[in-house]
Design a protein around this motif. Sequence first.
Motif, PDB file in Angstrom:
ATOM      1  N   GLU A  97       0.839  -1.199   0.000  1.00  0.00           N
ATOM      2  CA  GLU A  97       0.000   0.000   0.000  1.00  0.00           C
ATOM      3  C   GLU A  97       0.872   1.246   0.000  1.00  0.00           C
ATOM      4  O   GLU A  97       1.862   1.316   0.718  1.00  0.00           O
ATOM      5  CB  GLU A  97      -0.908   0.024   1.225  1.00  0.00           C
ATOM      6  N   ASN A  98       0.494   2.220  -0.824  1.00  0.00           N
ATOM      7  CA  ASN A  98       1.210   3.488  -0.907  1.00  0.00           C
ATOM      8  C   ASN A  98       0.192   4.623  -0.921  1.00  0.00           C
ATOM      9  O   ASN A  98      -0.916   4.454  -1.420  1.00  0.00           O
ATOM     10  CB  ASN A  98       2.026   3.564  -2.201  1.00  0.00           C
ATOM     11  N   MET A  99       0.589   5.774  -0.404  1.00  0.00           N
ATOM     12  CA  MET A  99      -0.282   6.938  -0.439  1.00  0.00           C
ATOM     13  C   MET A  99       0.098   7.811  -1.625  1.00  0.00           C
ATOM     14  O   MET A  99       1.286   8.057  -1.862  1.00  0.00           O
ATOM     15  CB  MET A  99      -0.183   7.749   0.848  1.00  0.00           C
ATOM     16  N   ILE A 100      -0.896   8.278  -2.351  1.00  0.00           N
ATOM     17  CA  ILE A 100      -0.653   9.164  -3.485  1.00  0.00           C
ATOM     18  C   ILE A 100      -0.281  10.533  -2.934  1.00  0.00           C
ATOM     19  O   ILE A 100      -1.007  11.109  -2.127  1.00  0.00           O
ATOM     20  CB  ILE A 100      -1.896   9.249  -4.393  1.00  0.00           C
ATOM     21  N   ARG A 101       0.867  11.042  -3.347  1.00  0.00           N
ATOM     22  CA  ARG A 101       1.357  12.338  -2.876  1.00  0.00           C
ATOM     23  C   ARG A 101       0.999  13.460  -3.844  1.00  0.00           C
ATOM     24  O   ARG A 101       0.667  14.563  -3.429  1.00  0.00           O
ATOM     25  CB  ARG A 101       2.878  12.314  -2.704  1.00  0.00           C
ATOM     26  N   ARG A 102       1.135  13.172  -5.139  1.00  0.00           N
ATOM     27  CA  ARG A 102       0.954  14.233  -6.137  1.00  0.00           C
ATOM     28  C   ARG A 102       0.586  13.588  -7.469  1.00  0.00           C
ATOM     29  O   ARG A 102       0.977  12.458  -7.745  1.00  0.00           O
ATOM     30  CB  ARG A 102       2.270  15.005  -6.268  1.00  0.00           C
ATOM     31  N   ILE A 103      -0.161  14.328  -8.280  1.00  0.00           N
ATOM     32  CA  ILE A 103      -0.507  13.860  -9.618  1.00  0.00           C
ATOM     33  C   ILE A 103      -0.072  14.929 -10.606  1.00  0.00           C
ATOM     34  O   ILE A 103      -0.457  16.088 -10.493  1.00  0.00           O
ATOM     35  CB  ILE A 103      -2.011  13.586  -9.752  1.00  0.00           C
ATOM     36  N   GLY A 150     -11.054   8.246  -8.771  1.00  0.00           N
ATOM     37  CA  GLY A 150     -10.742   8.144  -7.352  1.00  0.00           C
ATOM     38  C   GLY A 150      -9.269   8.220  -7.043  1.00  0.00           C
ATOM     39  O   GLY A 150      -8.856   8.017  -5.904  1.00  0.00           O
ATOM     40  N   VAL A 151      -8.460   8.492  -8.057  1.00  0.00           N
ATOM     41  CA  VAL A 151      -7.017   8.611  -7.870  1.00  0.00           C
ATOM     42  C   VAL A 151      -6.728  10.073  -7.538  1.00  0.00           C
ATOM     43  O   VAL A 151      -6.602  10.913  -8.426  1.00  0.00           O
ATOM     44  CB  VAL A 151      -6.246   8.165  -9.133  1.00  0.00           C
ATOM     45  N   ILE A 155      -2.384  -2.656 -13.006  1.00  0.00           N
ATOM     46  CA  ILE A 155      -3.723  -2.765 -12.450  1.00  0.00           C
ATOM     47  C   ILE A 155      -3.562  -2.384 -10.997  1.00  0.00           C
ATOM     48  O   ILE A 155      -2.752  -2.983 -10.278  1.00  0.00           O
ATOM     49  CB  ILE A 155      -4.314  -4.179 -12.609  1.00  0.00           C
ATOM     50  N   VAL A 156      -4.285  -1.337 -10.582  1.00  0.00           N
ATOM     51  CA  VAL A 156      -4.155  -0.835  -9.229  1.00  0.00           C
ATOM     52  C   VAL A 156      -5.484  -0.891  -8.505  1.00  0.00           C
ATOM     53  O   VAL A 156      -6.542  -0.872  -9.127  1.00  0.00           O
ATOM     54  CB  VAL A 156      -3.608   0.618  -9.214  1.00  0.00           C
ATOM     55  N   LYS A 157      -5.400  -0.978  -7.203  1.00  0.00           N
ATOM     56  CA  LYS A 157      -6.587  -0.980  -6.355  1.00  0.00           C
ATOM     57  C   LYS A 157      -6.639   0.356  -5.631  1.00  0.00           C
ATOM     58  O   LYS A 157      -5.706   0.726  -4.926  1.00  0.00           O
ATOM     59  CB  LYS A 157      -6.522  -2.125  -5.355  1.00  0.00           C
ATOM     60  N   VAL A 158      -7.736   1.102  -5.862  1.00  0.00           N
ATOM     61  CA  VAL A 158      -7.953   2.388  -5.210  1.00  0.00           C
ATOM     62  C   VAL A 158      -9.386   2.403  -4.697  1.00  0.00           C
ATOM     63  O   VAL A 158     -10.324   2.194  -5.471  1.00  0.00           O
ATOM     64  CB  VAL A 158      -7.752   3.565  -6.189  1.00  0.00           C
ATOM     65  N   LYS A 159      -9.564   2.617  -3.417  1.00  0.00           N
ATOM     66  CA  LYS A 159     -10.901   2.696  -2.811  1.00  0.00           C
ATOM     67  C   LYS A 159     -11.754   1.478  -3.175  1.00  0.00           C
ATOM     68  O   LYS A 159     -12.877   1.600  -3.657  1.00  0.00           O
ATOM     69  CB  LYS A 159     -11.602   3.977  -3.224  1.00  0.00           C
TER      70      LYS A 159
END
Length: 69
Positions: A11-17, A31-32, A49-53
């Motif tokens: 698991e990682n937290m999104i910091r910036r897009i 939801g990203v 393939i990522v899992k978000v929410k």
Amino acid sequence: MPLTLAVQGEENMIRRIGGNAEVRAHLQNLGVVPGAVVTVVSSMGGNLIVKVKNARIAVSKEMAQKIYI
């Protein structure tokens, strides 16, 4: 670091897009968003393939490089 370098299953937290406003809006609709927890489920040829929410999302390598964790 970009999402493409994340360890599968961790698991990682999104910091910036990064990217233009259109890319950021598209990712936000999925939801990203900064502060969301993202997990790489699988990787094939750089595409992820990522899992978000509790949803699984396919993300291209180019788009994944704009998501920083």
